[in-house]
Write a protein that holds these residues in place. Structure first.
Motif, mmCIF file in Angstrom:
data_model
loop_
_atom_site.group_PDB
_atom_site.id
_atom_site.type_symbol
_atom_site.label_atom_id
_atom_site.label_comp_id
_atom_site.label_asym_id
_atom_site.label_seq_id
_atom_site.Cartn_x
_atom_site.Cartn_y
_atom_site.Cartn_z
ATOM 1 N N GLN A 1 0.841 -1.206 -0.102
ATOM 2 C CA GLN A 1 -0.125 0.079 -0.099
ATOM 3 C C GLN A 1 0.919 1.348 0.057
ATOM 4 O OE1 GLN A 1 -3.496 0.437 -0.331
ATOM 5 N NE2 GLN A 1 -3.088 -1.797 -1.111
ATOM 6 N N LEU A 2 2.014 1.142 0.953
ATOM 7 C CA LEU A 2 2.959 2.371 0.677
ATOM 8 C C LEU A 2 3.450 2.467 -0.594
ATOM 9 C CD1 LEU A 2 5.265 2.097 3.948
ATOM 10 C CD2 LEU A 2 3.783 4.003 3.098
ATOM 11 N N ASN A 3 3.850 1.540 -1.271
ATOM 12 C CA ASN A 3 4.252 1.462 -2.798
ATOM 13 C C ASN A 3 3.371 2.081 -3.562
ATOM 14 O OD1 ASN A 3 6.960 -0.255 -4.019
ATOM 15 N ND2 ASN A 3 5.740 0.995 -5.372
ATOM 16 N N LEU A 4 1.997 1.506 -3.417
ATOM 17 C CA LEU A 4 1.004 2.173 -4.301
ATOM 18 C C LEU A 4 0.686 3.719 -4.082
ATOM 19 C CD1 LEU A 4 -1.363 1.846 -6.382
ATOM 20 C CD2 LEU A 4 -3.007 0.948 -4.483
ATOM 21 N N LEU A 5 0.876 4.097 -2.911
ATOM 22 C CA LEU A 5 0.707 5.532 -2.437
ATOM 23 C C LEU A 5 1.646 6.305 -3.307
ATOM 24 C CD1 LEU A 5 -0.189 7.911 -0.693
ATOM 25 C CD2 LEU A 5 1.587 6.841 0.959
ATOM 26 N N PHE A 6 3.039 5.679 -3.385
ATOM 27 C CA PHE A 6 4.032 6.821 -3.693
ATOM 28 C C PHE A 6 4.028 6.267 -5.372
ATOM 29 C CE2 PHE A 6 5.538 6.716 0.398
ATOM 30 C CZ PHE A 6 5.606 8.019 0.642
ATOM 31 N N SER A 7 3.560 5.341 -5.872
ATOM 32 C CA SER A 7 3.475 5.113 -7.316
ATOM 33 C C SER A 7 2.469 6.069 -7.910
ATOM 34 C CB SER A 7 2.801 3.651 -7.677
ATOM 35 O OG SER A 7 4.103 2.857 -7.553
ATOM 36 N N GLN A 8 1.184 6.187 -7.174
ATOM 37 C CA GLN A 8 0.229 7.032 -7.600
ATOM 38 C C GLN A 8 0.764 8.391 -7.431
ATOM 39 O OE1 GLN A 8 -3.578 4.801 -6.007
ATOM 40 N NE2 GLN A 8 -2.612 6.088 -4.787
ATOM 41 N N PHE A 9 1.801 8.784 -6.646
ATOM 42 C CA PHE A 9 2.170 10.346 -6.454
ATOM 43 C C PHE A 9 2.942 10.596 -7.542
ATOM 44 C CE2 PHE A 9 5.131 13.346 -5.078
ATOM 45 C CZ PHE A 9 4.663 14.104 -4.572
ATOM 46 N N VAL A 10 4.138 9.714 -7.990
ATOM 47 C CA VAL A 10 5.131 9.896 -9.019
ATOM 48 C C VAL A 10 4.336 10.060 -10.291
ATOM 49 C CG1 VAL A 10 7.218 9.482 -7.881
ATOM 50 C CG2 VAL A 10 5.959 7.645 -8.935
ATOM 51 N N GLU A 11 3.299 9.205 -10.244
ATOM 52 C CA GLU A 11 2.393 9.171 -11.733
ATOM 53 C C GLU A 11 1.681 10.378 -11.957
ATOM 54 O OE1 GLU A 11 -0.901 6.695 -11.715
ATOM 55 O OE2 GLU A 11 -1.438 7.217 -13.572
ATOM 56 N N ASP A 12 0.982 10.894 -10.755
ATOM 57 C CA ASP A 12 0.202 12.137 -11.000
ATOM 58 C C ASP A 12 1.079 13.144 -11.282
ATOM 59 O OD1 ASP A 12 -2.083 10.920 -10.329
ATOM 60 O OD2 ASP A 12 -2.412 11.645 -8.058
ATOM 61 N N GLU A 13 2.333 13.189 -10.450
ATOM 62 C CA GLU A 13 3.146 14.426 -10.737
ATOM 63 C C GLU A 13 4.193 14.541 -11.877
ATOM 64 O OE1 GLU A 13 2.603 16.860 -8.681
ATOM 65 O OE2 GLU A 13 1.565 16.216 -7.093
ATOM 66 N N SER A 14 4.009 13.498 -12.756
ATOM 67 C CA SER A 14 4.829 13.269 -13.963
ATOM 68 C C SER A 14 4.150 14.508 -14.524
ATOM 69 C CB SER A 14 4.855 12.000 -14.605
ATOM 70 O OG SER A 14 5.387 12.229 -15.903
ATOM 71 N N CYS A 15 5.381 15.434 -15.189
ATOM 72 C CA CYS A 15 4.911 16.452 -16.080
ATOM 73 C C CYS A 15 4.534 15.897 -17.386
ATOM 74 C CB CYS A 15 6.112 17.345 -16.233
ATOM 75 S SG CYS A 15 7.490 17.375 -17.436
#
Ligand SMILES: Cc1cc2nc3c(=O)[nH]c(=O)nc-3n(C[C@H](O)[C@H](O)[C@H](O)COP(=O)(O)O)c2cc1C
Ligand code: SF4
Ligand code: SF4
Length: 674
Positions: free
Chosen positions: A464-478
């Motif tokens: 779940q931690l990994n999913l959280l951060f994956s979503q973050f870096v996906e969302d924040e990719s320019c």
């Protein structure tokens, strides 16, 4: 007519000495974002009302918080003999006590007394004896917290503020001499990459254009990190002074401070500080009557994470779309409006005045061989006491945890996430052996980063931690690089599928390919985005295998939704009725006097288990559960709750993009202020 430094200093000394030893006792509220989040304003208003209604001879004012955020709201009383005492956590119920304390009517110290900042009360221990501050050797970056009203320039000046700038003029130091002092100090950029600041300034100084820019990076997008905010809200002039010295060391004539708009108080304090510095002739033309001129303004960012990357930030300042660009050219050759530019972090700039005032050897009194000085850390997550510490490099992680009171609810320490989503996380078996020193983290595939230390208990699930951060870096990719936006989407999809109970043997190999492909991205955002995934697969291999192969989830409460089910273990618990009523999907039913939970449409919100923890238990028994086709993200789209249920980051530390997915600001910039 501009005044010289000594005239300004004389005026400032008078104002500060009156403030430090007031004619009437003064109650100062710690007024910063953390305190506001803890309800300071309401207590402040009530106290002010009472003072007016009852005509008490007590002044009130504001200071910045002392960094003990777990004890917020904080209040300081400065007595007429100049003694200042810190109290907290204060509630509305303490108002009468505080008034009596200020008037000297209390025989014994209040039970909310934290410590004495200065003065001579024998019955109150000095603040340096406080348990949370035991790892701090000396407050250098944070020396003014609690000792000044951050909105008053004269308080800063009276505490040797702008003395370093004046000394440079008086001693006629050259740019080279300034850079040498900074290089000799060993100061390495505090934005997380630790590039030597003096060397970096050298790149800009050699450029020979008419306009050269100095940019202060106050984007602070890492969840769990609020060290830059503390400095901007608590000691804004130290950053301005650092930038003026930076300008003298590089011949820059223009400066920007790029602050995310989620930091409104930092923006207003910095703006007030800039305005005041202009009005006293410390910014603008002929600073302190010298031949040197430097202009400074604030740019408000809209909070896109990649606008913290220096070229994304520069693009945003120019009102272009906030995307990191390909380097070279580096900012020192082509930065803001294609002019030579140097970008430094807030803490890097705030370190400069004290180095110039006290010398590089003084600065090196603290630190380790690889890196010198002190560093601000914001500590949060599953710890009993969250807050800020200014620590010398080299302090042990286990000592930090112990000083924070250990892990909440006395649970085992599972992992440490330092430095934000790109910096990875380490299991306690490794983190517990490390000191705060960048190379030690690197050896294990992680980074110290910019100052956030998020401790994680064993109730958190690695997937779940990994999913959280994956979503973050996906969302924040320019979106510039296919490797980054596509790679992070694929990585997130895999972790989402694993968490639904559909992990596959081949996922590991595919994640490996994605991780390697991401290395071919343009900027560090894409390159470092698989760090957490790599850490999960290598350092948390048991969790990973459990979820993917054994179909079991180790996290507490509602973790991997497809691998956990809720069962009722006590049919007679009175809380079950309430749980049934609170369930948003109506999945808890009472049939023939017996409660049941239907997992098929349960959205795994965890509300029932929080309400009736003795009656409802989560089990993960190796079977994949039915679940709704669409399940809302356990972690909200706008990152307001950027943690799994068990990890609570201090509310005011949530700093990331407020724009929801698909609504990314084109320029990354909200508007400009002068
Ligand atoms: C995605 C991304 C986000 C970043 N965010 C920040 C930030 O919020 N603050 C910061 O100072 N540096 C940030 N950086 C690093 C900056 O690019 C730059 O290295 C730093 O501001 C330089 O300052 P320093 O030399 O004083 O550390 C980020 C880098 C990346 C790749
Ligand atoms: S790596 Fe990602 S964030 Fe960086 S430029 Fe490429 S797409 Fe944008
Ligand atoms: S987890 Fe949420 S949706 Fe599921 S049964 Fe409990 S309250 Fe209802």
């Amino acid at each position: 007519m501009q005044q010289d430094y000594y005239t300004l200093r004389a005026q400032a000394d008078i104002e500060y000495s009156i403030w430090s030893q007031p004619e009437k006792p003064r109650i100062d509220f710690a007024y910063d974002t953390s305190s506001i989040a803890s309800g300071t304003e309401e207590i402040m208003n009530k106290l002010n009302e009472k003072l007016i209604n009852e005509n008490h001879q007590i002044e009130t004012g504001v200071v910045a918080g002392y960094g003990l955020q777990y004890l917020n709201p904080l209040v300081q009383i400065t007595f007429t003999d100049g003694t200042t005492v810190l109290y907290g956590p204060v509630t509305s119920d303490n108002i009468d006590d505080l008034i009596n304390e200020a008037l000297g009517n209390n025989r014994n110290p209040l039970d909310i007394t934290i410590g004495m900042l200065h003065g001579n009360r024998n019955d109150i221990p000095t603040i340096d004896k406080h348990s949370f501050l035991q790892l701090e050797e000396e407050r250098r970056l944070t020396r003014n917290l609690g000792f000044i009203d951050p909105d008053l320039i004269n308080h800063y000046i009276a505490r040797d503020g702008y003395l370093a700038v004046n000394s440079i003029f008086e001693k006629k130091l050259t740019d080279e001499e300034i850079r040498k002092e900074i290089s000799d100090s060993g100061l390495a950029g505090r934005g997380g990459a630790f590039f030597p600041t003096g060397v970096k300034w050298g790149f800009l100084s050699s450029a020979s254009t008419e306009d050269k820019y100095l940019v202060c990076n106050a984007d602070e997008g890492d969840p769990g990190s609020w060290v830059n905010r503390i400095l901007m809200e608590g000691d804004p002039h130290s950053i301005i002074e650092g930038m003026i010295i930076g300008a003298l060391g590089t011949f820059a004539n223009k400066g920007y401070i790029y602050i995310r708009s989620e930091y409104p108080l930092a923006i207003s304090r910095m703006q007030k500080a800039i305005d005041d510095a202009y009005s006293l002739g410390i910014l603008g033309q002929n600073i302190l009557r010298s031949n040197f001129s430097f202009d400074l303004r604030i740019i408000k960012g809209a909070g896109a994470y990649v606008c913290g990357e220096e070229t994304g930030l520069i693009a945003s300042i120019q009102d272009s779309r906030g995307m990191p660009r390909i380097k070279p050219p580096f900012p020192a050759n082509s930065g803001v409006f294609f002019n030579p530019t140097n970008v430094n972090n807030v803490e890097s700039f705030a370190s400069i005045p004290m180095i110039m005032r006290n010398g590089s050897n003084w600065y090196k009194e603290y630190g380790v061989e690889s890196i010198s000085g002190t560093k601000l850390f914001s500590i949060s997550g599953d710890v009993k006491k969250a807050g800020i510490m200014e620590l010398p490099w080299g302090v042990k992680i286990t000592d930090v945890l112990e000083t924070c009171g250990g892990i909440s609810n006395n649970k085992p320490f599972k992992a440490l996430q330092a430095g934000g989503p790109l910096a990875g996380y380490l299991p306690s078996s490794i983190a517990g052996t490390l000191e705060l020193e960048p190379n030690q983290f690197k050896e294990h595939g992680a980074l110290v980063g910019s100052g956030g230390l998020v401790f994680i208990s064993d109730s958190a699930c690695s997937i779940q931690l990994n999913l959280l951060f994956s979503q973050f870096v996906e969302d924040e990719s320019c979106g510039r690089c296919t490797t980054c936006h596509g790679g992070n989407q694929r990585m997130t999809e895999i972790f989402r599928r694993i968490s639904r109970g559909n992990g596959r043997i081949e996922d590991k190999a595919n994640l490996d390919i994605i991780g390697n492909t991401l290395l071919y991205s343009n900027c560090v955002h894409g390159q470092a985005s698989p760090t957490i995934m790599k850490n999960t697969v290598s350092h948390f291999a048991d969790d990973y295998e459990d979820c993917v192969i054994n179909k079991k989830c180790s996290g507490d409460v509602c973790s991997c939704p497809g691998l956990t089910k809720l069962i009722i273990v006590d049919q007679f618990d009175k809380k079950l009725d309430e749980a049934m009523n609170i369930c948003p999907t109506g999945m808890i039913k009472k049939i023939n006097g017996k409660y049941t939970i239907n997992m098929k449409d349960c959205i795994r919100c965890g509300a029932c288990i929080e309400l009736a923890p003795e009656a409802i238990k989560k089990v993960s028994d190796g079977t994949t559960q039915e679940m709704p086709e669409f399940i809302p993200r356990i972690f909200s789209e706008n990152h307001k709750s950027l943690t799994p249920h068990s990890v609570l980051i201090e509310p005011s530390s949530i700093t990331t993009n407020v724009l929801v997915r698909g609504e990314k600001s084109l320029s990354g910039m909200e508007n400009m202020t002068i």
